[in-house]
Design a protein around this motif. Structure first.
Motif, short mmCIF file in Angstrom:
data_model
loop_
_atom_site.label_atom_id
_atom_site.label_comp_id
_atom_site.label_asym_id
_atom_site.label_seq_id
_atom_site.Cartn_x
_atom_site.Cartn_y
_atom_site.Cartn_z
N ASP A 1 -4.30 -0.67 5.26
CA ASP A 1 -5.38 -0.35 6.12
C ASP A 1 -6.01 -1.68 6.71
OD1 ASP A 1 -4.88 1.98 5.30
OD2 ASP A 1 -6.88 2.52 4.01
N TYR B 1 -3.69 -5.57 2.14
CA TYR B 1 -3.55 -4.15 2.01
C TYR B 1 -3.31 -3.70 3.44
CZ TYR B 1 -4.72 0.85 0.60
OH TYR B 1 -4.74 1.97 0.17
N GLU C 1 -7.71 -2.13 -6.33
CA GLU C 1 -7.89 -1.15 -5.33
C GLU C 1 -6.66 -0.57 -4.76
OE1 GLU C 1 -10.29 0.40 -1.44
OE2 GLU C 1 -11.43 -0.94 -2.77
N THR D 1 -9.85 -5.49 1.32
CA THR D 1 -9.42 -4.74 0.26
C THR D 1 -9.05 -5.40 -1.12
OG1 THR D 1 -8.77 -2.94 1.84
CG2 THR D 1 -8.20 -2.59 -0.56
N GLY E 1 0.90 -1.28 0.19
CA GLY E 1 0.00 0.13 0.06
C GLY E 1 0.88 1.30 0.07
N PRO E 2 0.29 2.29 0.01
CA PRO E 2 1.01 3.84 0.30
C PRO E 2 1.92 4.01 1.12
CG PRO E 2 -1.45 4.23 -0.22
CD PRO E 2 -1.13 2.52 -0.09
N ASN F 1 -3.98 0.43 -7.17
CA ASN F 1 -4.11 1.94 -7.61
C ASN F 1 -3.60 2.92 -6.46
OD1 ASN F 1 -5.19 1.45 -10.11
ND2 ASN F 1 -7.45 0.90 -9.49
N ASN F 2 -4.19 2.71 -5.39
CA ASN F 2 -3.87 3.54 -4.33
C ASN F 2 -2.31 3.97 -3.99
OD1 ASN F 2 -6.25 3.87 -3.82
ND2 ASN F 2 -6.52 2.68 -1.97
N LYS G 1 -0.81 5.74 -7.26
CA LYS G 1 -1.21 7.21 -7.05
C LYS G 1 -0.07 7.67 -6.13
CE LYS G 1 -5.22 10.24 -6.01
NZ LYS G 1 -4.72 10.76 -4.69
N TRP G 2 0.21 7.01 -4.91
CA TRP G 2 1.10 7.62 -4.14
C TRP G 2 2.36 7.65 -4.46
CZ3 TRP G 2 5.28 5.13 -2.19
CH2 TRP G 2 6.16 5.55 -1.44
#
Length: 351
Positions: A238, A236, A336, A332, A200-201, A339-340, A343-344
């Motif tokens: 989160d 993920y 999704e 998650t 994740g980010p 993509n997160n 983007k980060w």
């Protein structure tokens, strides 16, 4: 609650303390800010939590966050027994979440002593400090790598995990054994968390998602190990953090039905518990790569290579205990989450 979180310049630690601070806990973050990977990412995470000018922080000095009134940070090595002892005596933590560790399977093949210092010596220092300072619960990061040569899928905390295939995995299995000893001898509640391929980010630069994204954006080939025949239970960030918080809030009490005649590796008569935190949905490596390509909008050039020493071909988490005890299951979707991350990554590196 007053909580010590170790490894707060790290990926999971950074996300965890943000959630704890936002819900009103008082947090002390600890990290030695080593250069195992790109320090810009570690400094960036620290800055996001109000710890500025991290490259010039004095060792052993508590720093007040500029962003959160209820957050302080200290640069320390876990293996510094005297400093850890003083910190616990001064701060009087209610709970501790240990996420600091020398990470990485492949790195452990060439730098074994880093794992002994941080993951073994550092962990016993924490156990001793918790024992002597009335800490109510120690939650700590274990790893899905402890399953080693086990081929029974999905991996269950009730499985035997006595056949690790990297020193990193052996150090994490050692943490679980050491924690059980302290739970048994001193009634210290401990919970081990076997994380499954967290992404994740703000993710780690030594992990596949980061390496693949960087290479594809730069037009360089990616190394695809085991000729793409790998499966990982990508989870993920989160979802991981939600699981960790539920664990911190629910110290184990011990299982009165536990039997030494049929010993269950995942629990004990003592206040000791192990949980898997994984997505319970293994993804083929080639499908993972395709999701990154879709998020970036560019195809990857692939170097197909044999499996690396210490790597396992597949991971798959059985999260039954997490659902039954804490009412939680990570969910998650991989598209999704990727993509997160992309983007980060584009924002952080301005690409």
């Amino acid at each position: 609650m007053k909580i010590l979180v170790t490894g707060t310049a790290g990926f999971i630690g950074y996300h965890l303390i943000k959630r704890l601070l936002e819900r009103g806990d008082e947090v002390v973050g600890l990290d030695n800010i080593n250069d195992y990977y790109d320090l810009r990412v570690k400094y960036g995470r620290l800055e996001e939590t109000g710890i500025e000018n991290a490259e010039n922080i004095d060792y052993g000095k508590l720093i007040q966050s500029k962003k959160y009134d209820n957050y302080k940070f200290i640069k320390l090595n876990l293996e510094d027994r005297e400093a850890i002892t003083k910190l616990f005596e001064k701060e009087k933590f209610d709970k501790v979440c240990n996420l600091a560790a020398q990470a990485g399977v492949r790195y452990s093949l060439t730098n074994p002593y880093a794992y002994i210092d941080s993951n073994i010596v550092g962990f016993v220092n924490l156990l001793e400090a918790c024992r002597h300072n009335d800490v109510k619960h120690l939650a700590y990061a274990s790893s899905s790598s402890v399953y080693g040569l086990n081929e029974t899928m999905p991996f269950s905390v009730h499985d035997n995990v006595d056949h690790p295939i990297s020193l990193y995995a052996a150090s994490k299995k050692s943490n679980e054994l050491m924690a059980h000893t302290y739970s048994h001898l001193y009634n210290l509640p401990t919970t081990g968390l076997r994380f499954f391929t967290v992404y994740g980010p703000w993710g780690r630069p030594d992990m596949a998602l980061f390496l693949f994204t960087k290479a594809i954006l730069e037009g360089k080939p990616i190394d695809v190990f085991n000729y793409g025949e790998m499966k990982r239970d990508f989870t993920y960030i989160d979802d991981i953090v939600e699981g960790v918080i539920r664990v911190i809030d629910n110290p184990p009490k011990g299982d009165p039905n536990w039997s030494g005649k049929q010993p269950d590796p995942g629990s004990s008569k003592a206040p000791y518990k192990i949980y898997n935190i994984g997505n319970n949905n293994p993804v083929k490596l080639m499908d993972f790569i395709e999701a990154i390509e879709n998020a970036i909008g560019k195809k990857a050039e692939k170097n197909m290579l044999p499996i690396q020493p210490g790597d396992v071909p597949a991971t798959y988490a059985d999260v039954t205990d997490l659902i039954e005890d804490l009412g939680y299951k990570p969910a998650t979707p991989i598209e999704e989450g990727i993509n997160n991350f992309v983007k980060w990554y584009r924002e952080f590196y301005n690409v």
